[in-house]
Motif scaffolding. Structure first.
Motif, PDB file in Angstrom:
ATOM      1  N   GLY A 193     -18.383 -12.571   5.280  1.00 26.42           N
ATOM      2  CA  GLY A 193     -17.207 -13.262   5.784  1.00 26.42           C
ATOM      3  C   GLY A 193     -15.983 -12.372   5.819  1.00 26.42           C
ATOM      4  N   THR A 209     -12.267  -9.517   8.750  1.00 31.29           N
ATOM      5  CA  THR A 209     -12.792 -10.841   8.469  1.00 31.29           C
ATOM      6  C   THR A 209     -13.430 -11.408   9.724  1.00 31.29           C
ATOM      7  OG1 THR A 209     -10.555 -11.727   8.805  1.00 31.29           O
ATOM      8  CG2 THR A 209     -11.269 -11.387   6.541  1.00 31.29           C
ATOM      9  N   HIS A 212     -13.309 -16.559  13.881  1.00 27.45           N
ATOM     10  CA  HIS A 212     -13.659 -17.975  14.018  1.00 27.45           C
ATOM     11  C   HIS A 212     -12.972 -18.631  15.208  1.00 27.45           C
ATOM     12  CE1 HIS A 212     -15.838 -18.176  10.214  1.00 27.45           C
ATOM     13  NE2 HIS A 212     -14.838 -17.531   9.643  1.00 27.45           N
ATOM     14  N   HIS A 220      -5.624  -9.941  13.183  1.00 25.86           N
ATOM     15  CA  HIS A 220      -5.316 -11.054  12.290  1.00 25.86           C
ATOM     16  C   HIS A 220      -3.907 -10.899  11.739  1.00 25.86           C
ATOM     17  CE1 HIS A 220      -5.486 -13.720   8.736  1.00 25.86           C
ATOM     18  NE2 HIS A 220      -6.342 -14.413   9.472  1.00 25.86           N
ATOM     19  N   THR A 306      -6.737 -22.644   1.570  1.00 27.41           N
ATOM     20  CA  THR A 306      -6.318 -21.792   2.675  1.00 27.41           C
ATOM     21  C   THR A 306      -6.026 -22.652   3.898  1.00 27.41           C
ATOM     22  OG1 THR A 306      -7.718 -20.029   1.818  1.00 27.41           O
ATOM     23  CG2 THR A 306      -6.948 -19.803   4.085  1.00 27.41           C
ATOM     24  N   GLU A 308      -5.653 -23.980   7.659  1.00 32.41           N
ATOM     25  CA  GLU A 308      -6.656 -23.886   8.722  1.00 32.41           C
ATOM     26  C   GLU A 308      -6.323 -22.800   9.745  1.00 32.41           C
ATOM     27  OE1 GLU A 308     -10.013 -24.384  10.945  1.00 32.41           O
ATOM     28  OE2 GLU A 308      -9.582 -25.158   8.927  1.00 32.41           O
ATOM     29  N   HIS A 311      -7.678 -19.239   9.505  1.00 30.20           N
ATOM     30  CA  HIS A 311      -9.047 -18.926   9.937  1.00 30.20           C
ATOM     31  C   HIS A 311      -9.169 -18.816  11.451  1.00 30.20           C
ATOM     32  CE1 HIS A 311     -10.602 -19.378   5.912  1.00 30.20           C
ATOM     33  NE2 HIS A 311     -10.151 -20.621   5.821  1.00 30.20           N
ATOM     34  N   THR A 312      -8.243 -19.420  12.183  1.00 30.91           N
ATOM     35  CA  THR A 312      -8.411 -19.505  13.638  1.00 30.91           C
ATOM     36  C   THR A 312      -7.375 -18.728  14.441  1.00 30.91           C
ATOM     37  OG1 THR A 312      -7.116 -21.560  13.657  1.00 30.91           O
ATOM     38  CG2 THR A 312      -9.518 -21.772  13.483  1.00 30.91           C
TER      39      THR A 312
END
Length: 322
Positions: A193, A209, A212, A220, A306, A308, A311-312
């Protein structure tokens, strides 16, 4: 993921990141007036920025574009010979090679190449050291590069890239840059991950990472280090005062133990301030710390889940089909 016990040290350190912005004036104002980077100079397309204790002329190259995200990642080699040696290794690696390119205001010629996910990297030796041009920019202490203002980040620390296969990205880093792995996230499905890499004795200077959000070759975040944890608390107030979107933090990561604050600059690129403390990887036979999926579901170090978007969200944003 292996941890070489005899790294080459051909690569000295993470040197600079080129960031694209489609809101150049707003982004430049944020990075200088609010975030606290110094403007070393500019050309037709880019502004050359640095933190108050970065010794090089540039650690963030902010470039006008019709998109956001990463232009390229640059590492400085440990010598001219190391540059030539490492370029030959990369040419023989099987990864995508762009080749030699001319430098810019901040450094000399560089060798460029790509990871399997579209992120552009370069390595170079010849650089331009920063020299303060006036009394206001000159530091009071001779062993400090310049004075500081704003949120006062001290130096470029690391960046985080997104990829669809973290293990393959790790093979790229180990092969092309001689990087070592310090920590990983091992998912229950067998995939990685996340993976944290170093090319010196820092805990890490680049993280990868898993993507997603459905994007390719995305950024990122880029991170600058503060002098102390309290600087981040003050920065949160500065960002609040200036209407900057605070995504999450101040808080503490479990992975790598950094105290952090994430914001989005005006064009949407994620930027972090972090305090990594004095943690170094001095053991030549260091074995990567493994975080399980169960570990990560506990949230950050002090239990905060964490958010949301962490992650996106990446840049450039992914265009959704209707």
């Amino acid at each position: 993921m292996s941890m070489p016990t005899n790294p080459s040290f051909d690569i000295a350190h993470l040197a600079h990141v080129e960031m694209y912005t489609d809101k150049f004036e707003e982004s430049l104002d944020f990075f200088t007036r609010v975030y606290g980077l110094k403007l070393s100079g500019s050309d037709e397309t880019s502004a050359y920025l640095r933190a108050w204790d970065d010794y090089e002329y540039c650690s963030l190259k902010l470039t006008r574009s019709d998109r956001t995200g990463l232009g390229h990642v640059a590492y400085r080699t440990s010598s001219p010979q190391a540059l030539e040696r490492r370029a030959k290794i990369i040419e023989a690696s099987g990864f995508e090679v762009i080749g030699w390119v001319e430098g810019d205001e901040s450094h000399g010629r560089a060798f460029r190449f790509e990871d399997p996910f579209g992120h552009v990297f370069e390595i170079y030796w010849e650089t331009r050291w920063y020299e303060a041009q006036d009394a206001a920019e000159k530091a009071a202490l001779k062993n400090t590069a310049s004075s500081f203002t704003g949120a006062a980040p001290r130096r470029l620390d690391h960046l985080n890239l997104l990829s669809s296969d973290v293990r393959e990205f790790g093979r790229f880093m180990e092969t092309c840059l001689g990087a070592r792995v310090t920590e990983i996230i091992q998912l229950d499905n067998g995939r990685l991950g996340g993976c944290w890499f170093t090319i010196n004795n820092k805990t890490y200077d680049l993280a990868c990472t898993e993507e997603h959000g459905g994007g390719v070759g995305r950024l990122h975040h880029v991170t600058y280090a503060t002098d102390q944890r309290e600087d981040i608390l003050r920065a949160a107030d500065i960002f609040l005062q200036n209407g900057v979107h605070i995504e999450t933090g101040p808080h503490k990561h479990a992975v790598q133990g950094t105290f952090f604050l994430y914001v989005w600059e005006p064009a949407g690129n994620r930027v972090e301030l972090a305090n990594a403390g004095a943690r170094l990887i001095l053991a030549p036979d260091w074995q990567p710390i493994v975080w399980t999926e169960a570990d990560r579901k506990k949230g950050q170090a002090w239990g905060l889940k964490t958010i949301e978007t962490f992650h996106t969200h990446g840049t450039p944003p992914v265009k959704k089909e209707h």
